[in-house]
Write an enzyme that holds these catalytic residues in place. Structure first.
Site, PDB file in Angstrom:
ATOM      1  N   LYS A  78       0.933  -1.380  -0.481  1.00  0.00           N
ATOM      2  CA  LYS A  78      -0.175   0.343   0.220  1.00  0.00           C
ATOM      3  C   LYS A  78       1.081   1.658   0.385  1.00  0.00           C
ATOM      4  O   LYS A  78       1.758   1.180   0.686  1.00  0.00           O
ATOM      5  CB  LYS A  78      -0.834   0.453   1.180  1.00  0.00           C
ATOM      6  CG  LYS A  78      -1.774   1.030   1.279  1.00  0.00           C
ATOM      7  CD  LYS A  78      -2.616   1.668   2.395  1.00  0.00           C
ATOM      8  CE  LYS A  78      -1.893   2.834   2.963  1.00  0.00           C
ATOM      9  NZ  LYS A  78      -1.716   4.352   2.395  1.00  0.00           N
ATOM     10  N   GLU A  89      10.075   0.821   9.814  1.00  0.00           N
ATOM     11  CA  GLU A  89      11.263   2.003  10.175  1.00  0.00           C
ATOM     12  C   GLU A  89      10.694   3.278   9.937  1.00  0.00           C
ATOM     13  O   GLU A  89       9.316   3.766   8.993  1.00  0.00           O
ATOM     14  CB  GLU A  89      11.462   1.665   8.816  1.00  0.00           C
ATOM     15  CG  GLU A  89      12.132   0.901   7.694  1.00  0.00           C
ATOM     16  CD  GLU A  89      13.797   1.171   8.229  1.00  0.00           C
ATOM     17  OE1 GLU A  89      13.934   1.156   9.440  1.00  0.00           O
ATOM     18  OE2 GLU A  89      14.086  -0.251   7.398  1.00  0.00           O
ATOM     19  N   CYS A 146      12.910   9.913   7.524  1.00  0.00           N
ATOM     20  CA  CYS A 146      12.943  10.332   8.693  1.00  0.00           C
ATOM     21  C   CYS A 146      14.249   9.896   9.150  1.00  0.00           C
ATOM     22  O   CYS A 146      14.422   9.855  10.149  1.00  0.00           O
ATOM     23  CB  CYS A 146      12.460   8.645   9.393  1.00  0.00           C
ATOM     24  SG  CYS A 146      13.033   7.721   7.482  1.00  0.00           S
ATOM     25  N   GLU A 165      10.404  15.156  16.308  1.00  0.00           N
ATOM     26  CA  GLU A 165      10.179  14.888  14.756  1.00  0.00           C
ATOM     27  C   GLU A 165       9.274  15.815  13.672  1.00  0.00           C
ATOM     28  O   GLU A 165       8.603  16.157  14.323  1.00  0.00           O
ATOM     29  CB  GLU A 165       9.896  13.618  14.071  1.00  0.00           C
ATOM     30  CG  GLU A 165      10.744  13.418  12.517  1.00  0.00           C
ATOM     31  CD  GLU A 165      10.658  12.329  12.484  1.00  0.00           C
ATOM     32  OE1 GLU A 165       9.164  11.851  12.828  1.00  0.00           O
ATOM     33  OE2 GLU A 165      10.930  11.699  11.821  1.00  0.00           O
TER      34      GLU A 165
END
Lengths: 493, 304, 290
Positions: free
Chosen positions: A193, A267, A301, A398
């Site tokens: 997906k 991840e 990331c 983040e």
């Protein structure tokens, strides 16, 4: 006599627009789900639009898969696994994966243009990094297909079965490659997906996969939003799940899979420290800092989002960094000279701006450089936040945008401590001219990927993944292959 | 700037250089796409920065006069072309070039100091320099004593530059590092800082007699050194890559590098030169292509 | 044994092992354990969540030193554990027998445990080589990946075999530089406590292995939920309890490994892949140039 001099980049030599041509790109108005080798509409008939974040205009409409469609895709993958893919000679399986690699290389420019249109990343990056790496990833893993018995000493590796995979919007095709290539080479079939804001290159990949003759059902691609991903992760007939995305969603996935025995790799997020010691090659450090945080608008990331710089060189480094940032060109993702493209979505831009406001409210200094951003489209200028401490939210959380926090330190140990003082552990950087210090620091960082005197480098042969809340398992290289195999080492191994 | 006593810098404190990082930065410059009006502007600027050069044992007054003619008549079919910045010759040819260039505004540059090896006593180097200046050279391109530099005898290298600078009088001093013999970018940056501290008005990569001559990584390293020197002292120093730059695309990449490293102040022949012999015609061909839309042939451009 | 013995046996108090010390449980609770050899009952500490918390503090404190110890030294120490165990084989066989293991099987289990220690002692300076890679990246960089310890591992040990199961789960974790807080077999706890004495006599630094006796039902949720525990080894934990533990583990992304119905006497139950279970792979990039 030593007057304070500064460099001036305005009014400099301005580069005229250099737009990448788009006349060679073929895109349909609408795309279905790719299940069992064919494009089909969602059972519900629902669709959504994917838009170009640089122009805020729709590009195509895409089917929105529901749980019924996910069931169908998993069933197709199961059938393909049982009847074709697990029975195929490994060398033949490898040849199919090689074909995918070559076909991507052939259509590289078209993929690059579509990637930049759909996601907002500069064409320079999609052309020079995303697409070539995606092709290389398939090429690397293709070669493993008939060599699995050499990969893990003492093990008798076997494919797992059907893998469910959910990927993010920041590197759409590259993440698809990271997921599909090892899964297929190891002998698994897949339901993938893509992210809802960037489905197009995955759907173009589906066309390509059909073109190269991959047996139907080996790769199935279902588009949709979070609900589609949730339906996939909850599906009882998966033998493996792999996810790249936020830590929050990763945690939900881990909870969902608790007790199922389904192996998974995650991840997740990061807040990497990029550490500049006093003996660093400062100009290359500046370049590494820029590449660390402004690559792909900071939607990375493993971005080096926390600069930690020795007090001894902080002033000259920041002066050079600001000058460098002022030469960055922000604008049309399809212009070959664009360094910083569009923020991927309106929601992401709002989130970034919220963090900049938080930083301001926390008393930090906000500096924004680079060229003027376009008036329309989702843009955020490259931003430095100084005057912050470890306790500031902008240092801890983040941001996932072109926003760099700057902290100083006095000693090696202080730098190490600050770097590791976070729940994340995906990546880190260290800049020093002294080999012994490099290995001391790279060893001390609790992170899965450490770049010494470089940053944000990727390669199919190089394992990538996080410590702590940045995820588990590795993608890339030999270690990424193991994540798609049962090593046959008994329970627990 | 009033000159304080020049002092040899501590080369151990010169900022280190990471070669792979430099190469990556250079690749970014090369990925810039320069189109339409900005391309024409860049090409014209490049043309105006050329030191048209002949440095052959076989050079004769006749050859030098031809070169000077070319310098003044780059391509008569195109109107409003800039001229090159200078003609660069051996000291024995300075007076010929000076006469040939007349009041064109094009400077005469002369190599000196036992070019290209620099392997001669200081007195010979100084005589060489004075002779070139007296013969009308406005710019002196000296070579550093690479042997002494590589042997760690920095005082010798430094003192020679200081002495040659004094011998130059009003002439501008370009200091050739001969980077192809220095072995690493760290050494290039150290030599750059040494040369600028000793009074160089320009620093220059190469004699053209050693390969590799000018490269973008070497030039970027020198531009960073120039930037450091400027930020530290306020003194602006020029840059001259020489040798191996023969096509327009490469020249434009150098200008992109200059533009994004030192900025607008340096984007002029006053602060940047290309030492080149065949670059001019390639730039002219590209300008013609931009004007006409047709790819060009060298048959239509005078060789010298 | 006969009543003619002139001297009264000195019974051992079975205590916890935390940070290199042998405290009683802070809770003061105990579980009475009937010896299988008919020699009466012994009391075993019933550790509390606070004992577990203290053990994690000790284990965390030991990570830096133990993970930095040279592979050679770790090998020497683990070999030393084997030597100590061998020397006390009779005692361990007797305790296993007391826990209901037949005499011959108990002796065999002790031998197998010693041999397993020797096996893993030899892995300390080799698993890094087996699990590492040098990665031929396309750019001008030297790139390599190597394993590093995950950190603090909390383990629910196998119910049986009490000693061999304990050794087989704990030792690969510490071979890899982790520190461990382990909950011993509820039904076979005696050898675990005695094994702590062996560890103590083997130069294993305090805090590297911490052993608790107590009840799984009481402690598992705290083990799974503790935010300073990096990994969880669940041996023979019921499906429901394991599911709950895995959910709790998600809060800080503990690496969870389940070991169900493993034949710990089989050679295949020892391998570098058990060491790998609690390792993180770190990839380092470095430019190569003049």
């Amino acid at each position: 006599m030593a007057t304070k001099s500064t460099l001036a980049f305005e009014p400099g030599w301005q580069y005229d627009p250099a737009p990448e041509s788009t006349d060679h790109v073929s895109l349909r108005d609408s795309y279905g789900l790719f299940i069992d080798g064919e494009f089909t509409p969602a059972a519900s008939g629902k669709t959504f639009e994917t838009i170009n974040p640089a122009t805020q205009t729709p590009i195509a409409s895409v089917a929105q898969a529901g749980s019924e469609d996910v069931d169908r895709a998993v069933a197709a993958a199961r059938k393909a696994y049982d009847t074709v893919w697990s029975k195929m000679k490994p060398a033949e399986r490898g040849k199919y994966v090689f074909r995918i690699a070559r076909a991507i290389a052939e259509r590289a420019r078209e993929f690059a243009v579509v990637e930049s249109m759909d996601g907002g990343k500069p064409i320079r990056e999609s052309r020079d990094i995303d697409i070539p790496l995606a092709s290389a990833h398939f090429f690397y893993y293709a070669g493993w297909a008939d060599k699995l018995n050499y990969a893990f000493p003492g093990a008798s590796p076997k494919s797992l079965g059907v893998a469910g995979q959910v990927i993010p919007w920041n590197f759409p095709l590259l993440m698809a490659a990271w997921k599909l290539a090892p899964a297929l080479a190891a002998g698994n079939t897949v339901v993938l997906k893509p992210a809802e804001t960037t489905p197009l290159t995955a759907l173009k990949l589906a066309e390509l996969i059909a073109d190269v003759g991959l047996p139907p059902g080996v790769v199935n691609i279902v588009t949709g939003e979070g609900d589609t991903g949730a339906a996939l992760v909850r599906h009882p007939d998966l033998d493996k799940f792999a996810f790249t995305g936020s830590t929050a969603v990763g945690r939900d996935i881990m909870r969902t899979l608790a007790g199922t025995g389904t192996p998974y790799t995650l991840e997740l997020g990061g807040k990497a420290a990029n550490i500049v010691l006093e003996d660093a090659a400062l100009d290359q450090a500046v370049e590494g800092i820029v590449n660390g945080i402004f690559f792909n608008q900071g939607h990375v990331c493993c971005a080096g989002s926390r600069l930690l710089v020795s007090e001894a060189v902080a002033e000259p480094l920041l002066e050079r960094l600001r000058a460098r940032i002022d030469t960055l060109i922000e604008g049309d993702p399809l212009d070959k000279n664009t360094d910083i493209g569009a923020i991927n979505s309106e929601a992401q831009l709002a989130r970034i701006n919220e963090y900049i406001d938080i930083g301001r409210a926390e008393g930090a200094d906000i500096w924004q450089g680079g060229s003027d951003a376009p008036q329309s489209g989702y843009y955020c200028r490259p931003t430095l936040i100084t005057g912050v401490a470890q306790s500031n939210r902008v240092v801890q959380e983040e941001i996932f945008g072109p926003v760099l926090t700057v902290q100083t330190f006095r000693t090696f140990d202080e730098a190490r401590e600050k770097a590791n003082n976070t729940p994340y552990g995906l990546s880190g950087g260290v800049w020093t001219d002294k080999g012994s210090r490099i290995f001391k620091m790279t060893g001390a960082l609790r992170a899965g990927v450490v770049w010494a005197n470089t940053f944000n480098k990727f390669d199919p042969t190089s394992p990538f993944g996080g410590y702590k809340e940045s995820g588990m398992g590795r993608e890339g290289g030999l270690h990424g292959l193991g994540a798609y195999l049962d090593l046959g080492m008994g329970a627990g191994a | 700037m009033s000159a304080a006593e020049p002092r040899l810098p501590d080369l151990a404190r010169v900022t280190p250089v990471d070669t792979v990082g430099v190469e990556e930065r250079v690749a970014r410059f090369r990925s810039r796409s320069i189109k339409t009006a900005s391309k024409v502007a860049g090409l014209r600027l490049a043309l105006s920065m050329i030191d048209l050069t002949t440095l052959e044992g076989a050079d004769t007054p006749g050859k030098v006069r031809q070169l000077c003619a070319k310098a003044q008549h780059l391509h008569e079919r195109m109107a409003d072309l800039p001229t090159v910045a200078a003609v660069c010759v051996y000291p024995t040819m300075v007076s010929v070039a000076r006469d040939a260039l007349g009041a064109s505004g094009i400077e005469v540059a002369s190599v000196a100091t036992a070019f290209p090896s620099g392997q001669a006593p200081l007195s010979v180097k100084l005589d060489d320099t004075r002779m070139a200046v007296e013969a009308g050279a406005a710019e002196i391109d000296m070579v550093i004593a690479r042997g002494a530099f590589l042997a760690g005898d920095y005082d010798t290298v430094f003192d020679e530059i200081v002495a040659v600078k004094a011998a130059c009088g009003d002439a501008h001093l370009k200091v050739i590092l001969e980077t192809g013999e220095l072995g690493s970018l760290d050494r290039v940056r150290q030599a750059s800082m040494l040369a600028m501290a000793a009074g160089a008005d320009f620093i220059k990569t190469s004699t053209g007699k050693i390969k590799p001559a000018a490269t973008m990584p070497v030039t970027l390293t020198m531009l960073h050194a120039i930037r450091d020197h400027y930020l530290e002292t306020g003194v602006q120093v020029g840059m001259k890559p020489a040798g191996g730059i023969s096509d327009s695309k490469t020249a434009l990449h150098y200008l992109v590098m200059l533009n994004e490293t030192l900025g607008a102040e340096w984007m002029t022949p006053r602060w940047f030169r290309f030492g080149a012999s065949s670059l001019a015609n390639d730039v002219l061909m590209q300008l013609e292509k931009q004007a006409t839309g047709r790819y060009q042939s060298l048959d239509y451009f005078s060789k010298d | 044994m006969s009543g003619e013995r002139a001297r009264l046996d000195v019974a051992k108090t079975y205590k916890l092992y935390i940070g290199g010390k042998f405290p009683r449980t802070e809770s003061g609770r105990y579980a009475s354990f009937e010896r299988g050899d008919g020699a009466g009952a012994v009391n075993v500490c019933r550790a509390s969540r606070k004992d577990f918390r203290n053990a994690v503090v000790a284990a965390r404190g030991a990570v830096a030193g133990w993970s930095a110890a040279s592979a050679y030294l770790r090998g020497q120490i683990i070999y030393r554990i084997a030597e100590m165990l061998e020397g006390r084989a009779a005692q361990f066989a007797s305790e296993l027998h007391a826990e209901g293991v037949a005499e011959a099987a108990a002796a065999a289990q002790v031998e197998a445990s010693v041999d397993r220690l020797i096996h893993y002692a030899g892995w300390t300076d080799k698993y890094t080589q087996v699990l590492s890679s040098v990665n031929p990246v396309a750019s001008s960089h030297f790139n390599f990946s190597l394993p590093e310890p995950t950190g603090v591992v909390a383990a629910v040990l196998p119910e049986r075999p009490g000693l061999l199961g304990l050794v087989s789960v704990i030792v690969p974790a510490i071979v890899g530089g982790n520190t461990v807080v382990a909950l011993a077999s509820e039904s076979h706890p005696l050898s675990a406590v005695s094994f702590a004495e062996v560890l103590h006599a083997s130069d294993v630094p305090g805090g590297v292995v911490n052993l608790l006796t107590g009840q799984r039902d009481e402690l598992l949720s705290h083990m799974a939920g503790h935010m300073d525990v990096n990994a969880l080894a669940l041996c023979d934990v019921s499906a429901d309890a394991a599911t709950a533990a895995e959910k709790a583990a998600a809060e800080n992304f503990k690496r969870v490994r389940r070991f169900d119905d493993v034949d710990w006497s089989a050679d295949a139950s020892a391998s570098p892949w058990h060491i790998e279970a609690f390792q993180e792979i770190k990839t380092t990039w470095h430019p190569v140039a003049n």
